[in-house]
Design a protein around this motif. Structure first.
Motif: not given
Lengths: 332, 332
Positions: A13-20, A65-73, A314-317
């Motif tokens: 599920r985590l892999a799917a959420a972080l797919e990109e 990083a995503r949990l805290l809203g990081h946009g990248g890269p 956050h969903p990732v949490k």
């Protein structure tokens, strides 16, 4: 999300959420493992890195990083750096343990030679270092430099403690913090810091990674006795290598004279005979060492989930909490 | 300065000029090689690092920084980082080459085991990484990360090129840039950058270090044939390890059929017999390979000294020029 949310394992599920993000990680891994000068480097690296590792550590960077809203890269750079450090330690571990199989395939030291494993490990560590410098964030560099030192210390400590029946639980904890938890916690903390986390958020994610890593390694050590022969891993390997894991230490604490003789022969002197893995398991069960070790792992899972409570919703949490539960529930 | 200026070797004159800095380097080495968790780490490290290495690489950092007027203190951290990287590569090299002796003492892999050498090397690399982060200078980190990658690439390339008689001079140059010149040039460039050098000054010091390192390694390779058995080094070691050094490559270029058979047996197949080192030397002399290799080293010394011309006048600058001359004049 490409998987049925309810049925998939937390890791998937985590892999799917972080797919990109994971696709970007894969592309950067392929780019950075190249060497114009020495084609053996990508050959050895690809053999290991593309053999179906779970990419758990890079996912921890990305998730934090995503949990805290990081946009990248730059979370992608750090995720690849962490995977390269992990791969380098696997290459060196296989030389140290003289291993023949990893992830269901012959190890690089067997396919090529120990020399290639040592030097390609060094190369990947250097490439990780380059990747870590690129974001230009000194706090992140500090976190990963400290983790690197803790990892090596843990490895040396494990080497020195091997076959030493007087190894304490405190030493065991130092060893597994080094060999596993240090990189988990550096991954989550670095992911937080690159996302511009507050001190409290970064600390919560560091604690989550640390506790998750400890639980993960305790269960790994349990599976050496309780598990089935999984792909690329044989039951009793730790026993044969004379590693003082938690169930061994706890079975030793209550051992009778005769039982102590058994442990001295098997762990202390490395004379492992037919049926010894079963006998070890019996002795562990007799002293409640397997149950209490599992309880210890669950304690750390609890700590991991407590740390998550201090982070924004956050969903990732939720996925990270499920991942912590899964770490003790897994059978391979 | 504590030594008679005129009679002392350039290396000793430089050490005298940098006396206080070198004392600080020694103290920081002793501090940072410690490990609370694993006492084997300082034991292995001390065995090698206190065995009388010349500390040439840390001196290059210090000299570059002082030449540009740096007051400290972070050039000392970088000097120790460079020495730790060097020590880590020696530990790993001795595993790769299965060496028995280094600096006149048994190697760590012989005294302890290969495992300790691999893991303590990793620890020293991690400690170097921590030291490099401390000055908080991203340009310095970039220089040292790139050097680390080049070093490992050079080592892998050397491993792959060993026993390969078709190795070109271009490949030889890549190998020695990796194994030696990359750390020399990173040392001088990092010393310049920490001193706040201009781009042109940093580039001049980088070129000096690069050319000095190449000359140094070419002479090292010559001494394998021309030298006497020095403390901790035996004549003909490179030959026995199947290394394609410049005098070998040049002797091969003009080899008759019978001579080629000799090289194929000795270098290609590793069948070294009594008298082969002498025979190798004869063949090199016959084709002028020793003289032309020495000329090549002198060419790089010239380049090193040319690069110094672009730097401000300073007593240390003259010492660096003398050091370059000494590198080709030395007999051990």
């Amino acid at each position: 999300m490409s998987l049925d949310h309810a049925r998939a394992k937390p890791h998937d599920r985590l892999a799917a959420a972080l797919e990109e993000d994971l696709a970007a990680v894969g592309a950067l891994i392929r780019e950075r493992m190249q060497s114009e000068a020495a084609p053996r480097i990508p050959a050895v690296t690809a053999h290991l890195i593309e053999a179906g590792g779970k990419r758990l550590r890079p996912m921890l960077v990305l998730a934090a990083a995503r949990l805290l809203g990081h946009g990248g890269p730059f979370h992608v750079h750090l995720a690849v750096a962490v995977e390269f450090i992990h791969t380098a330690t696997l290459l060196h571990d296989d030389v140290v343990d003289d291993s023949k199989q990893r992830r269901g395939r012959p190890t690089a030291n067997l396919l090529w030679d120990n020399m290639s494993s040592v030097l390609v490990g060094d190369y990947l560590f250097a490439r990780a270092f380059q990747l870590m410098v690129e974001p230009g964030n000194l706090r992140v560099l500090d976190i990963l430099a400290n983790a690197s030192a803790t990892i090596s210390e843990g490895e040396v400590l494990q080497l020195v403690a091997a076959r030493d029946l007087s190894t304490s639980e405190a030493t065991y904890l130092k060893v597994i913090r080094g060999k596993t938890a240090a990189l988990f916690s550096a991954a989550t903390e670095a992911g937080a810091v690159i996302a511009g986390a507050s001190g409290a958020e970064a600390e919560a994610l560091r604690e989550y990674g640390d506790a998750l890593g400890i639980a993960f390694q305790i269960v790994d050590d349990l599976l050496d006795i309780e598990g089935t022969d999984a792909i690329g891993k044989n039951r009793g390997d730790d026993l044969r290598e004379g590693k003082l894991t938690l169930p061994v230490i706890r079975a030793l604490a209550g051992a009778s004279g005769e039982e102590r003789d058994f442990w001295t022969r098997v762990i202390g002197r490395g004379k492992v005979e037919e049926g010894d893995v079963e006998r070890a398991r019996e002795l562990m069960e007799r002293h409640g060492a397997l149950a209490s070790t599992r309880a210890e792992a669950e304690l750390w899972v609890g700590r991991a989930k407590d740390a998550l409570q201090r982070l924004p919703e956050h969903p990732v949490k939720e996925m990270l909490a499920d991942l912590a539960d899964y770490v003790v529930a897994r059978e391979v």
